[in-house]
Enzyme design. Structure first.
Site, PDB file in Angstrom:
ATOM      1  N   ARG A 193     -11.400   2.227   9.194  1.00 55.38           N
ATOM      2  CA  ARG A 193     -11.043   0.886   9.660  1.00 55.38           C
ATOM      3  C   ARG A 193     -12.267   0.122  10.147  1.00 55.38           C
ATOM      4  O   ARG A 193     -12.222  -1.093  10.274  1.00 55.38           O
ATOM      5  CB  ARG A 193     -10.034   0.971  10.808  1.00 55.38           C
ATOM      6  N   ARG A 250      -1.045 -10.209  12.539  1.00 59.74           N
ATOM      7  CA  ARG A 250      -1.418  -8.921  11.933  1.00 59.74           C
ATOM      8  C   ARG A 250      -2.409  -9.118  10.795  1.00 59.74           C
ATOM      9  O   ARG A 250      -3.352  -8.355  10.629  1.00 59.74           O
ATOM     10  CB  ARG A 250      -0.179  -8.204  11.365  1.00 59.74           C
ATOM     11  N   ARG A 295      13.379  -8.196  12.043  1.00 60.03           N
ATOM     12  CA  ARG A 295      12.571  -7.349  12.940  1.00 60.03           C
ATOM     13  C   ARG A 295      11.548  -8.225  13.633  1.00 60.03           C
ATOM     14  O   ARG A 295      11.015  -9.158  13.039  1.00 60.03           O
ATOM     15  CB  ARG A 295      11.849  -6.264  12.140  1.00 60.03           C
ATOM     16  N   LYS A 302       0.821  -1.211   0.000  1.00 58.99           N
ATOM     17  CA  LYS A 302       0.000   0.000   0.000  1.00 58.99           C
ATOM     18  C   LYS A 302       0.859   1.267   0.000  1.00 58.99           C
ATOM     19  O   LYS A 302       0.584   2.211  -0.732  1.00 58.99           O
ATOM     20  CB  LYS A 302      -0.924  -0.015   1.225  1.00 58.99           C
ATOM     21  N   ARG A 358      12.600 -10.791   4.891  1.00 56.39           N
ATOM     22  CA  ARG A 358      13.181  -9.468   5.078  1.00 56.39           C
ATOM     23  C   ARG A 358      14.119  -9.469   6.282  1.00 56.39           C
ATOM     24  O   ARG A 358      13.753  -9.976   7.346  1.00 56.39           O
ATOM     25  CB  ARG A 358      12.035  -8.492   5.404  1.00 56.39           C
TER      26      ARG A 358
END
Ligand SMILES: [Zn+2]
Length: 211
Positions: free
Chosen positions: A88, A167, A156, A13, A127
């Site tokens: 949201r 998430r 991370r 996004k 990542r």
């Protein structure tokens, strides 16, 4: 053209919003940024928002919508806007609808960037980031060495597969009813596959929007 943008975490996004905005010749408006700007500028609504935050409370939808409304009356939004983070929940979608109606405007399309959840888990968990200079890397293993500073690459905490799955679940749980609400209201809801090159995804989204 007023577009409400949704994007699964990891669906790109943040990359697509400015590209779509430039292709459609409208600005993007991220609710978080506008809220911060209003607090910094000390506008009456900005001060109200700040007071809620100082008490550790959530800023109510009515205050956020008021701040968005003030922003949208500015000339730069006369051709439209890509709204990022404005909606949201279903009550926020309802609030946005009446706020826009009070300006004689309406949402033209709801655009959701979607990717298969496991694809996102793969993508994000590949990542790593330099623990020293924070340079991000894709496809480099934990324990690798940073090209820039020789620091060690770490993952991370947010990119841990279980954290990503959580998430994504939260996003699906929150967003599905909102998209259904828009569909039921007869609004144009476009769900675009976010897999592929950045250009491919932008072009897919523009085609789906009829541009
Ligand atoms: Zn480094």
């Amino acid at each position: 053209m007023i577009i409400v943008l949704f994007g699964k975490p990891g669906a790109g996004k943040g990359t697509q919003a400015p590209l779509l905005a430039s292709a459609l010749d409208v600005p993007t408006l991220a609710t978080g940024d506008v809220l911060r700007a209003a607090r910094r500028a000390g506008t009456p609504l900005g001060r109200e928002a700040q007071a809620y935050m100082d008490r550790g409370d959530l800023v109510p939808d009515s205050v956020i919508l008021g701040i968005l409304r003030e922003e949208l009356t500015q000339a730069q939004y006369k051709n439209g806007v890509i709204l990022d983070g404005a909606v949201r929940t279903v009550p926020q979608a309802e609030g946005l609808k009446s706020m826009l109606a009070s300006l004689g405007r309406h949402v033209d399309a709801v655009l959701a960037l979607d990717i298969d959840n496991e694809e996102i888990v793969q993508r994000l968990s590949s990542r790593t980031v330099c623990e020293n200079c924070q340079t991000p890397y894709t496809g480099r293993p934990v324990g690798g060495v940073c090209d820039k500073c020789g620091g060690a690459l770490v993952r991370r905490k947010d990119d841990d597969p279980e954290a990503i799955r959580t998430r994504l679940r939260v996003y699906d749980d929150e967003t599905a009813p909102v998209l259904r609400w828009y569909q039921t209201a007869g609004d144009k809801v476009v769900i675009v596959n976010g897999v592929g090159s950045v250009d491919d995804v932008t072009n897919r989204a523009l085609r789906a929007l009829g541009k």
